[in-house]
Design a protein around this motif. Structure first.
Motif, PDB file in Angstrom:
ATOM      1  N   LYS A   6      -2.248  -6.045  -6.221  1.00 28.81           N
ATOM      2  CA  LYS A   6      -3.347  -5.995  -7.193  1.00 28.81           C
ATOM      3  C   LYS A   6      -2.998  -6.812  -8.438  1.00 28.81           C
ATOM      4  CE  LYS A   6      -5.354  -1.622  -5.683  1.00 28.81           C
ATOM      5  NZ  LYS A   6      -5.610  -0.202  -6.000  1.00 28.81           N
ATOM      6  N   THR A   7      -1.751  -6.722  -8.871  1.00 32.84           N
ATOM      7  CA  THR A   7      -1.293  -7.519 -10.014  1.00 32.84           C
ATOM      8  C   THR A   7      -1.378  -9.003  -9.689  1.00 32.84           C
ATOM      9  OG1 THR A   7       0.207  -5.752 -10.713  1.00 32.84           O
ATOM     10  CG2 THR A   7       0.667  -7.959 -11.550  1.00 32.84           C
ATOM     11  N   GLU A   8      -0.950  -9.351  -8.485  1.00 34.43           N
ATOM     12  CA  GLU A   8      -0.991 -10.741  -8.038  1.00 34.43           C
ATOM     13  C   GLU A   8      -2.422 -11.260  -7.987  1.00 34.43           C
ATOM     14  OE1 GLU A   8       0.168 -13.282  -4.034  1.00 34.43           O
ATOM     15  OE2 GLU A   8       1.112 -11.338  -4.360  1.00 34.43           O
ATOM     16  N   LYS A   9      -3.320 -10.461  -7.477  1.00 32.31           N
ATOM     17  CA  LYS A   9      -4.727 -10.860  -7.367  1.00 32.31           C
ATOM     18  C   LYS A   9      -5.336 -11.109  -8.742  1.00 32.31           C
ATOM     19  CE  LYS A   9      -9.152  -9.519  -5.360  1.00 32.31           C
ATOM     20  NZ  LYS A   9      -9.876  -8.503  -4.607  1.00 32.31           N
ATOM     21  N   MET A  10      -4.930 -10.308  -9.717  1.00 32.51           N
ATOM     22  CA  MET A  10      -5.457 -10.451 -11.072  1.00 32.51           C
ATOM     23  C   MET A  10      -4.757 -11.574 -11.842  1.00 32.51           C
ATOM     24  SD  MET A  10      -7.808  -8.229 -11.059  1.00 32.51           S
ATOM     25  CE  MET A  10      -8.279  -8.137 -12.758  1.00 32.51           C
ATOM     26  N   GLY A  11      -3.754 -12.191 -11.220  1.00 30.37           N
ATOM     27  CA  GLY A  11      -3.035 -13.281 -11.885  1.00 30.37           C
ATOM     28  C   GLY A  11      -1.944 -12.789 -12.815  1.00 30.37           C
ATOM     29  N   GLY A  12      -1.581 -11.541 -12.684  1.00 30.32           N
ATOM     30  CA  GLY A  12      -0.537 -10.973 -13.535  1.00 30.32           C
ATOM     31  C   GLY A  12       0.844 -11.468 -13.147  1.00 30.32           C
ATOM     32  N   THR A  13       1.800 -11.266 -14.050  1.00 27.13           N
ATOM     33  CA  THR A  13       3.166 -11.715 -13.796  1.00 27.13           C
ATOM     34  C   THR A  13       4.191 -10.587 -13.871  1.00 27.13           C
ATOM     35  OG1 THR A  13       3.423 -12.281 -16.127  1.00 27.13           O
ATOM     36  CG2 THR A  13       2.701 -14.039 -14.649  1.00 27.13           C
ATOM     37  N   ALA A  14       3.756  -9.385 -14.241  1.00 27.75           N
ATOM     38  CA  ALA A  14       4.695  -8.275 -14.392  1.00 27.75           C
ATOM     39  C   ALA A  14       4.283  -7.116 -13.496  1.00 27.75           C
ATOM     40  CB  ALA A  14       4.750  -7.822 -15.843  1.00 27.75           C
ATOM     41  N   TYR A  15       5.223  -6.668 -12.675  1.00 22.91           N
ATOM     42  CA  TYR A  15       4.983  -5.538 -11.777  1.00 22.91           C
ATOM     43  C   TYR A  15       5.299  -4.244 -12.513  1.00 22.91           C
ATOM     44  CZ  TYR A  15       5.706  -2.096  -8.133  1.00 22.91           C
ATOM     45  OH  TYR A  15       5.641  -0.961  -7.379  1.00 22.91           O
ATOM     46  N   ALA A 148      -8.578 -13.490  -0.075  1.00 23.35           N
ATOM     47  CA  ALA A 148      -8.858 -12.790   1.184  1.00 23.35           C
ATOM     48  C   ALA A 148      -7.574 -12.207   1.775  1.00 23.35           C
ATOM     49  CB  ALA A 148      -9.519 -13.743   2.180  1.00 23.35           C
ATOM     50  N   ASP A 149      -6.477 -12.975   1.721  1.00 21.94           N
ATOM     51  CA  ASP A 149      -5.198 -12.482   2.251  1.00 21.94           C
ATOM     52  C   ASP A 149      -4.724 -11.249   1.481  1.00 21.94           C
ATOM     53  OD1 ASP A 149      -5.202 -14.537   4.097  1.00 21.94           O
ATOM     54  OD2 ASP A 149      -3.716 -15.758   3.024  1.00 21.94           O
ATOM     55  N   ILE A 150      -4.827 -11.320   0.162  1.00 22.58           N
ATOM     56  CA  ILE A 150      -4.401 -10.179  -0.653  1.00 22.58           C
ATOM     57  C   ILE A 150      -5.275  -8.964  -0.363  1.00 22.58           C
ATOM     58  CG2 ILE A 150      -4.285  -9.289  -3.018  1.00 22.58           C
ATOM     59  CD1 ILE A 150      -3.327 -12.080  -3.876  1.00 22.58           C
ATOM     60  N   GLN A 152      -6.863  -8.265   2.347  1.00 20.26           N
ATOM     61  CA  GLN A 152      -6.515  -7.743   3.673  1.00 20.26           C
ATOM     62  C   GLN A 152      -5.199  -6.969   3.621  1.00 20.26           C
ATOM     63  OE1 GLN A 152      -8.349  -7.654   6.517  1.00 20.26           O
ATOM     64  NE2 GLN A 152      -6.718  -6.303   7.164  1.00 20.26           N
ATOM     65  N   GLU A 153      -4.211  -7.493   2.901  1.00 19.60           N
ATOM     66  CA  GLU A 153      -2.938  -6.787   2.769  1.00 19.60           C
ATOM     67  C   GLU A 153      -3.131  -5.446   2.072  1.00 19.60           C
ATOM     68  OE1 GLU A 153       0.709  -9.007   1.632  1.00 19.60           O
ATOM     69  OE2 GLU A 153      -0.622 -10.758   1.633  1.00 19.60           O
ATOM     70  N   VAL A 154      -3.952  -5.427   1.018  1.00 17.14           N
ATOM     71  CA  VAL A 154      -4.206  -4.180   0.281  1.00 17.14           C
ATOM     72  C   VAL A 154      -4.883  -3.167   1.194  1.00 17.14           C
ATOM     73  CG1 VAL A 154      -5.584  -3.144  -1.570  1.00 17.14           C
ATOM     74  CG2 VAL A 154      -4.238  -5.200  -2.023  1.00 17.14           C
ATOM     75  N   ILE A 155      -5.876  -3.601   1.932  1.00 16.24           N
ATOM     76  CA  ILE A 155      -6.573  -2.689   2.848  1.00 16.24           C
ATOM     77  C   ILE A 155      -5.605  -2.116   3.877  1.00 16.24           C
ATOM     78  CG2 ILE A 155      -8.273  -2.616   4.725  1.00 16.24           C
ATOM     79  CD1 ILE A 155      -9.963  -4.581   3.018  1.00 16.24           C
ATOM     80  N   THR A 156      -4.789  -2.972   4.458  1.00 15.75           N
ATOM     81  CA  THR A 156      -3.820  -2.531   5.460  1.00 15.75           C
ATOM     82  C   THR A 156      -2.846  -1.520   4.858  1.00 15.75           C
ATOM     83  OG1 THR A 156      -3.989  -4.637   6.632  1.00 15.75           O
ATOM     84  CG2 THR A 156      -2.026  -3.311   7.069  1.00 15.75           C
ATOM     85  N   LEU A 157      -2.334  -1.820   3.669  1.00 18.59           N
ATOM     86  CA  LEU A 157      -1.380  -0.917   3.031  1.00 18.59           C
ATOM     87  C   LEU A 157      -2.034   0.393   2.600  1.00 18.59           C
ATOM     88  CD1 LEU A 157       0.681  -3.467   0.936  1.00 18.59           C
ATOM     89  CD2 LEU A 157       1.493  -2.138   2.899  1.00 18.59           C
ATOM     90  N   GLU A 158      -3.270   0.325   2.123  1.00 14.65           N
ATOM     91  CA  GLU A 158      -3.974   1.558   1.745  1.00 14.65           C
ATOM     92  C   GLU A 158      -4.244   2.431   2.963  1.00 14.65           C
ATOM     93  OE1 GLU A 158      -7.323   0.038  -0.481  1.00 14.65           O
ATOM     94  OE2 GLU A 158      -6.255   0.245  -2.392  1.00 14.65           O
ATOM     95  N   GLN A 159      -4.569   1.804   4.090  1.00 14.39           N
ATOM     96  CA  GLN A 159      -4.757   2.580   5.320  1.00 14.39           C
ATOM     97  C   GLN A 159      -3.446   3.234   5.738  1.00 14.39           C
ATOM     98  OE1 GLN A 159      -6.334  -0.419   7.955  1.00 14.39           O
ATOM     99  NE2 GLN A 159      -8.457   0.051   7.435  1.00 14.39           N
TER     100      GLN A 159
END
Length: 194
Positions: A6-15, A148-150, A152-159
């Protein structure tokens, strides 16, 4: 991983480790997870930035080349107009007997050469327009593909997280029935020293 994505999708740099996860694990585990996720975030962000930069550079180069070719095209058109005007004067002078006929032929050859150069430059302009469009399409594809990749990864991880929650609740229920104690509550409680 979900928070990193989610941070990556928003363009963030700090986890930032989610508060819920911080409650379930030790400080050393938190530090290890945070460091690993931060490294993954930076690595993926840099790879994405490099791909975007490469596509933008390709587009910029194609646009610059097209602009230079358009300027060359204008110069050729100007030369062609002047040569055609000169040809008319030579034809008039030849008709009056003041110039030889081979001058007309020489000027026609020069005009034909300029017309050929004009055709080649016009084709090159078209190729650069195609190259710029292809670079823009690649850039759009990179940006949309990443989102789209992010997603899909989020959906997979949330499932997967939801499935693990069900399994944890089931295991905790079984543990409670057997021991009359809550395993999750015990994990979160401070450890008694013997």
């Amino acid at each position: 991983q979900i928070e990193r994505l989610k941070t990556e999708k928003m363009g963030g740099t700090a986890y930032k480790l989610p508060a819920r996860a911080a409650k379930l694990i030790t400080q050393s585990e938190q530090d290890a997870i945070a460091a690993a996720q931060q490294a993954a975030l930076l690595s993926r962000s840099m790879a994405y930035a490099n791909r975007v930069s490469s596509a933008e550079s390709a587009k910029s180069l194609a646009v610059k080349e097209k602009n230079a070719l358009e300027q060359q095209n204008m110069r050729i058109l100007d030369q062609l107009a002047k040569r055609r005007a000169l040809l008319k004067k030579i034809e008039t002078m030849t008709g009056l007997g003041y110039a030889r006929g081979d001058r007309v032929f020489d000027e026609q050859v020069r005009i034909a050469e300029l017309e050929e150069r004009l055709t080649n430059v016009t084709l090159s302009i078209s190729r650069m327009e195609v190259a710029a469009a292809a670079a823009q399409k690649e850039l759009d594809s990179i940006v949309l593909g990443r989102k789209a990749d992010i997603d899909q990864e989020v959906i997979t991880l949330e499932q997967r997280a939801a499935q693990l929650e069900i399994e944890i609740d089931s295991a905790n229920s079984s543990y409670q029935r057997m021991t009359e104690q809550d395993a999750v509550a015990m994990r979160n409680a401070p450890q008694a020293h013997l």
